[in-house]
Write a protein that holds these residues in place. Sequence first.
Motif, PDB file in Angstrom:
ATOM      1  N   LYS A   1       0.906  -1.326  -0.041  1.00 23.26           N
ATOM      2  CA  LYS A   1      -0.038  -0.001   0.100  1.00 23.26           C
ATOM      3  C   LYS A   1       0.806   1.314  -0.063  1.00 23.26           C
ATOM      4  CE  LYS A   1      -4.006  -1.678   2.392  1.00 23.26           C
ATOM      5  NZ  LYS A   1      -5.017  -1.669   3.152  1.00 23.26           N
ATOM      6  N   LYS A   2       0.375   2.483  -0.582  1.00 23.86           N
ATOM      7  CA  LYS A   2       1.082   3.579  -0.752  1.00 23.86           C
ATOM      8  C   LYS A   2       1.023   4.385   0.730  1.00 23.86           C
ATOM      9  CE  LYS A   2       0.647   7.610  -3.752  1.00 23.86           C
ATOM     10  NZ  LYS A   2      -0.086   8.323  -4.790  1.00 23.86           N
ATOM     11  N   TYR A   3      -0.236   3.984   1.351  1.00 24.80           N
ATOM     12  CA  TYR A   3      -0.458   4.789   2.542  1.00 24.80           C
ATOM     13  C   TYR A   3      -0.329   3.929   3.843  1.00 24.80           C
ATOM     14  CZ  TYR A   3      -2.898   7.076  -1.130  1.00 24.80           C
ATOM     15  OH  TYR A   3      -3.493   7.907  -2.168  1.00 24.80           O
ATOM     16  N   ASN A   4      -0.070   4.464   4.869  1.00 23.10           N
ATOM     17  CA  ASN A   4       0.133   3.933   6.139  1.00 23.10           C
ATOM     18  C   ASN A   4      -1.361   3.913   6.877  1.00 23.10           C
ATOM     19  OD1 ASN A   4       0.401   3.124   8.804  1.00 23.10           O
ATOM     20  ND2 ASN A   4       2.129   4.552   9.138  1.00 23.10           N
ATOM     21  N   ASP A   5      -1.939   2.885   6.956  1.00 23.53           N
ATOM     22  CA  ASP A   5      -3.312   2.485   7.677  1.00 23.53           C
ATOM     23  C   ASP A   5      -3.690   3.182   9.099  1.00 23.53           C
ATOM     24  OD1 ASP A   5      -4.318   1.481   5.353  1.00 23.53           O
ATOM     25  OD2 ASP A   5      -3.851  -0.587   5.972  1.00 23.53           O
TER      26      ASP A   5
ATOM     27  N   LYS B   1      -5.190   7.224  12.618  1.00 25.46           N
ATOM     28  CA  LYS B   1      -5.391   7.165  14.117  1.00 25.46           C
ATOM     29  C   LYS B   1      -4.468   7.879  14.884  1.00 25.46           C
ATOM     30  CE  LYS B   1      -5.822   3.564  17.534  1.00 25.46           C
ATOM     31  NZ  LYS B   1      -5.534   2.180  17.939  1.00 25.46           N
ATOM     32  N   GLU B   2      -3.033   7.745  14.236  1.00 31.55           N
ATOM     33  CA  GLU B   2      -1.977   8.420  15.112  1.00 31.55           C
ATOM     34  C   GLU B   2      -1.921   9.940  15.075  1.00 31.55           C
ATOM     35  OE1 GLU B   2       1.583   6.994  12.717  1.00 31.55           O
ATOM     36  OE2 GLU B   2       1.368   5.464  13.761  1.00 31.55           O
TER      37      GLU B   2
ATOM     38  N   LEU C   1      -2.396  12.378  18.408  1.00 33.13           N
ATOM     39  CA  LEU C   1      -1.522  13.564  18.464  1.00 33.13           C
ATOM     40  C   LEU C   1      -2.279  14.691  18.808  1.00 33.13           C
ATOM     41  CD1 LEU C   1       1.394  14.561  18.102  1.00 33.13           C
ATOM     42  CD2 LEU C   1       0.972  15.064  15.847  1.00 33.13           C
ATOM     43  N   ALA C   2      -3.517  14.803  18.018  1.00 38.43           N
ATOM     44  CA  ALA C   2      -4.227  16.087  18.348  1.00 38.43           C
ATOM     45  C   ALA C   2      -4.650  16.165  19.844  1.00 38.43           C
ATOM     46  CB  ALA C   2      -5.167  16.340  17.318  1.00 38.43           C
ATOM     47  N   ARG C   3      -5.405  15.007  20.105  1.00 35.19           N
ATOM     48  CA  ARG C   3      -5.902  14.798  21.469  1.00 35.19           C
ATOM     49  C   ARG C   3      -4.919  14.839  22.437  1.00 35.19           C
ATOM     50  NH1 ARG C   3      -7.087   9.270  22.032  1.00 35.19           N
ATOM     51  NH2 ARG C   3      -5.319   9.153  23.157  1.00 35.19           N
TER      52      ARG C   3
ATOM     53  N   LEU D   1     -10.026  12.065   6.832  1.00 29.56           N
ATOM     54  CA  LEU D   1      -9.767  10.920   7.825  1.00 29.56           C
ATOM     55  C   LEU D   1     -10.407   9.720   7.802  1.00 29.56           C
ATOM     56  CD1 LEU D   1      -9.233  13.644  10.891  1.00 29.56           C
ATOM     57  CD2 LEU D   1      -7.336  12.156   9.293  1.00 29.56           C
ATOM     58  N   ARG D   2     -11.312   9.681   6.735  1.00 32.48           N
ATOM     59  CA  ARG D   2     -12.199   8.334   6.656  1.00 32.48           C
ATOM     60  C   ARG D   2     -11.324   7.390   5.908  1.00 32.48           C
ATOM     61  NH1 ARG D   2     -17.910  11.042   4.983  1.00 32.48           N
ATOM     62  NH2 ARG D   2     -18.198  12.209   6.902  1.00 32.48           N
ATOM     63  N   VAL D   3     -10.377   8.133   5.122  1.00 30.48           N
ATOM     64  CA  VAL D   3      -9.463   7.006   4.197  1.00 30.48           C
ATOM     65  C   VAL D   3      -8.175   7.267   4.677  1.00 30.48           C
ATOM     66  CG1 VAL D   3     -11.265   6.952   2.451  1.00 30.48           C
ATOM     67  CG2 VAL D   3      -9.480   8.652   2.252  1.00 30.48           C
ATOM     68  N   PRO D   4      -7.173   6.425   4.268  1.00 30.06           N
ATOM     69  CA  PRO D   4      -5.767   6.860   4.686  1.00 30.06           C
ATOM     70  C   PRO D   4      -5.251   8.271   3.786  1.00 30.06           C
ATOM     71  CG  PRO D   4      -5.953   4.587   4.056  1.00 30.06           C
ATOM     72  CD  PRO D   4      -7.405   5.206   3.794  1.00 30.06           C
TER      73      PRO D   4
END
Length: 70
Positions: free
Chosen positions: A3-7, A11-12, A16-18, A42-45
Motif C-alpha cells: 500500500k502507498k498509505y499507512n493505515d 489514528k496517530e 496526536l491532536a488529542r 480522515l475516513r480514508v488513509p
Amino acid sequence: MKKKYNDLENKELRELARDRGVKMYEVAEDIGISPYSLSRWLRVPVTTMQSELIRNAIKNIYNEKRPKEM
C-alpha cells in the motif's frame, strides 16, 4: 502489492491532536478547510501531503496554546 498509505496514520494524527489538547475543528481552521472536509480526509488513509498539513496545524495550534516561558 504494497500500500502507498499507512493505515495507522489517521489514528496517530487523531491521537496526536488529542494528546496536545487540539480540537479537530481547530486543525481544519488552521489548514483552511471546513471541519467536514477534514472529517472526510480522515475516513480514508491520508496522503503524505495531507498528513504534513495536519501535523503542522497541530504543532502551530499547540505552540499558540501552551504557556510562553519568560
